[in-house]
Design a protein around this motif. Structure first.
Motif, PDB file in Angstrom:
ATOM      1  N   ALA A  57       1.183  -1.449   0.231  1.00 53.69           N
ATOM      2  CA  ALA A  57      -0.380  -0.359   0.513  1.00 53.69           C
ATOM      3  C   ALA A  57       0.768   1.335  -0.433  1.00 53.69           C
ATOM      4  CB  ALA A  57      -1.134   0.660   0.814  1.00 53.69           C
ATOM      5  N   GLU A  58       1.686   1.521   0.934  1.00 54.19           N
ATOM      6  CA  GLU A  58       2.630   2.799   0.995  1.00 54.19           C
ATOM      7  C   GLU A  58       3.307   2.906  -0.821  1.00 54.19           C
ATOM      8  OE1 GLU A  58       3.030   0.392   2.673  1.00 54.19           O
ATOM      9  OE2 GLU A  58       5.436  -1.169   2.659  1.00 54.19           O
ATOM     10  N   ASP A  59       3.557   1.931  -1.326  1.00 49.42           N
ATOM     11  CA  ASP A  59       3.724   2.385  -2.754  1.00 49.42           C
ATOM     12  C   ASP A  59       3.052   3.534  -3.414  1.00 49.42           C
ATOM     13  OD1 ASP A  59       6.147   0.514  -1.990  1.00 49.42           O
ATOM     14  OD2 ASP A  59       6.012  -0.387  -3.735  1.00 49.42           O
ATOM     15  N   GLY A  60       1.849   2.663  -3.153  1.00 50.02           N
ATOM     16  CA  GLY A  60       0.990   4.461  -3.785  1.00 50.02           C
ATOM     17  C   GLY A  60       0.333   3.263  -4.866  1.00 50.02           C
ATOM     18  N   GLU A  61      -0.596   4.506  -5.613  1.00 51.40           N
ATOM     19  CA  GLU A  61      -0.837   4.456  -6.552  1.00 51.40           C
ATOM     20  C   GLU A  61      -0.272   4.256  -8.022  1.00 51.40           C
ATOM     21  OE1 GLU A  61      -5.415   6.015  -6.445  1.00 51.40           O
ATOM     22  OE2 GLU A  61      -5.429   4.039  -5.935  1.00 51.40           O
ATOM     23  N   ALA A  62       0.395   5.314  -7.831  1.00 48.87           N
ATOM     24  CA  ALA A  62       2.157   5.513  -9.063  1.00 48.87           C
ATOM     25  C   ALA A  62       2.341   4.557  -9.944  1.00 48.87           C
ATOM     26  CB  ALA A  62       2.494   6.982  -8.749  1.00 48.87           C
ATOM     27  N   ALA A  63       3.411   3.575  -9.105  1.00 50.36           N
ATOM     28  CA  ALA A  63       3.656   2.333  -8.700  1.00 50.36           C
ATOM     29  C   ALA A  63       2.533   1.534  -9.849  1.00 50.36           C
ATOM     30  CB  ALA A  63       4.341   1.903  -7.619  1.00 50.36           C
ATOM     31  N   LEU A  64       1.732   1.147  -9.397  1.00 48.78           N
ATOM     32  CA  LEU A  64       0.695   0.488  -9.776  1.00 48.78           C
ATOM     33  C   LEU A  64       0.476   0.863 -11.410  1.00 48.78           C
ATOM     34  CD1 LEU A  64      -1.466  -1.571  -9.804  1.00 48.78           C
ATOM     35  CD2 LEU A  64      -3.555   0.164  -9.271  1.00 48.78           C
ATOM     36  N   GLU A  65      -0.118   2.268 -11.795  1.00 49.63           N
ATOM     37  CA  GLU A  65       0.054   2.563 -12.694  1.00 49.63           C
ATOM     38  C   GLU A  65       1.014   2.519 -13.548  1.00 49.63           C
ATOM     39  OE1 GLU A  65      -2.393   4.104 -14.031  1.00 49.63           O
ATOM     40  OE2 GLU A  65      -3.802   6.031 -13.160  1.00 49.63           O
ATOM     41  N   GLU A  66       2.720   2.569 -13.521  1.00 47.26           N
ATOM     42  CA  GLU A  66       3.368   2.808 -14.311  1.00 47.26           C
ATOM     43  C   GLU A  66       3.705   1.040 -14.512  1.00 47.26           C
ATOM     44  OE1 GLU A  66       7.728   1.384 -15.226  1.00 47.26           O
ATOM     45  OE2 GLU A  66       6.553   1.554 -13.403  1.00 47.26           O
ATOM     46  N   LEU A  67       3.118  -0.112 -14.154  1.00 48.48           N
ATOM     47  CA  LEU A  67       3.201  -1.523 -13.973  1.00 48.48           C
ATOM     48  C   LEU A  67       1.947  -0.864 -14.961  1.00 48.48           C
ATOM     49  CD1 LEU A  67       3.561  -3.691 -11.417  1.00 48.48           C
ATOM     50  CD2 LEU A  67       4.678  -4.114 -12.522  1.00 48.48           C
ATOM     51  N   LEU A  68       0.616  -0.903 -15.092  1.00 49.62           N
ATOM     52  CA  LEU A  68      -0.507  -0.270 -16.366  1.00 49.62           C
ATOM     53  C   LEU A  68       0.380  -0.304 -17.729  1.00 49.62           C
ATOM     54  CD1 LEU A  68      -3.626  -0.221 -13.566  1.00 49.62           C
ATOM     55  CD2 LEU A  68      -2.682  -2.456 -14.075  1.00 49.62           C
ATOM     56  N   ALA A  69       1.085   0.847 -17.456  1.00 42.83           N
ATOM     57  CA  ALA A  69       1.667   1.690 -18.844  1.00 42.83           C
ATOM     58  C   ALA A  69       2.666   0.285 -19.295  1.00 42.83           C
ATOM     59  CB  ALA A  69       2.167   2.906 -18.233  1.00 42.83           C
ATOM     60  N   ARG A  70       3.861   0.474 -17.954  1.00 40.43           N
ATOM     61  CA  ARG A  70       4.697  -0.799 -19.146  1.00 40.43           C
ATOM     62  C   ARG A  70       4.323  -2.446 -19.520  1.00 40.43           C
ATOM     63  NH1 ARG A  70       8.589  -4.231 -14.699  1.00 40.43           N
ATOM     64  NH2 ARG A  70       8.195  -2.238 -14.157  1.00 40.43           N
ATOM     65  N   PHE A  71       2.486  -2.605 -19.159  1.00 44.13           N
ATOM     66  CA  PHE A  71       3.087  -4.012 -19.326  1.00 44.13           C
ATOM     67  C   PHE A  71       1.446  -3.727 -20.392  1.00 44.13           C
ATOM     68  CE2 PHE A  71       4.694  -5.500 -16.401  1.00 44.13           C
ATOM     69  CZ  PHE A  71       5.279  -6.105 -16.990  1.00 44.13           C
ATOM     70  N   GLU A  72       0.626  -2.201 -20.966  1.00 49.42           N
ATOM     71  CA  GLU A  72       0.056  -1.768 -22.276  1.00 49.42           C
ATOM     72  C   GLU A  72      -1.433  -2.634 -21.955  1.00 49.42           C
ATOM     73  OE1 GLU A  72       1.540  -2.548 -25.351  1.00 49.42           O
ATOM     74  OE2 GLU A  72       3.353  -1.397 -25.485  1.00 49.42           O
TER      75      GLU A  72
END
Ligand code: GRF
Length: 197
Positions: A63-78
């Motif tokens: 949770a402490e990684d925040g949603e930016a890290a999630l957005e980054e992964l989603l973008a990286r994996f298209e």
């Protein structure tokens, strides 16, 4: 060649719903989509092992990684769309607004019964038994800023039987509803998304 929708599955636990999706992919039932990423909010969960066994990359995002890290992964994996399969974190309104009709969640009751904030896991089935309902079930819905409040896509009813405990009811709802509904909804949305691209 048909372009398949690229799906990310977000998990926090055992991952039986993830397994149902992976099985659907293998059997061909998920014909228009492909699970290309798994993200867990907790390390060491069995869901990650299921992903690894199926050759799907898995990441842990506390949770402490925040949603930016999630957005980054989603973008990286298209990623085209996201499935919440037992994901125990509430996504922010800013996040859900960026993915309209592109996030699916499975909830183990017939919404609007026994849902909303704090209603997850065994608590849902405890509440259903406490209320004495004779029928419960599962719901797949789109995710918006209201917990369990987005548009309903699919629902399936399951009988409550005399002598049920939260555990026996949970198992029946999974077997008779969740594991069938989620792959079906994933294919439905994949087909819609694949037509757009
Ligand atoms: C399921 O009951 C699902 O409905 C709920 O969380 C549970 C996840 O179980 N959202 P699993 O990790 O898929 O086994």
């Amino acid at each position: 060649m048909l372009k398949k929708a690229r799906i990310a599955v977000l998990v926090s636990g055992g991952g039986t719903n993830l397994q149902a999706l992976l099985d659907a992919q293998r059997s061909g039932a998920l014909a228009h989509g492909e699970i290309v990423l798994t993200v867990s909010s907790r390390p060491g969960v069995y869901a990650l092992e299921r992903a690894e066994r199926a050759g799907v990359p898995g990441f842990v995002l506390p949770a402490e990684d925040g949603e930016a890290a999630l957005e980054e992964l989603l973008a990286r994996f298209e990623i085209d769309f996201i499935i919440l399969a037992g994901f125990l974190r509430i996504l922010s309104p800013a996040f859900t607004a960026r993915w309209p009709r592109r996030i699916l969640n499975i909830h183990p009751s017939l919404i609007p019964s026994f849902c909303g904030k704090g209603m997850y896991g065994l608590r849902v089935h405890e509440a259903a038994l406490a209320r004495g309902v004779k029928v419960t079930g599962a719901t797949v819905h789109f995710v918006n800023e209201i917990p369990d409040g987005g548009e309903i896509l699919l629902q399936k009813a399951v009988e409550v039987l005399p002598g049920d405990t939260p555990e026996t009811l949970q198992r029946r709802v999974m077997e008779q509803a969740e594991w069938l509904l989620l792959p079906q909804a994933a294919e439905q949305l994949s087909r819609a998304v694949a037509q757009e691209v």
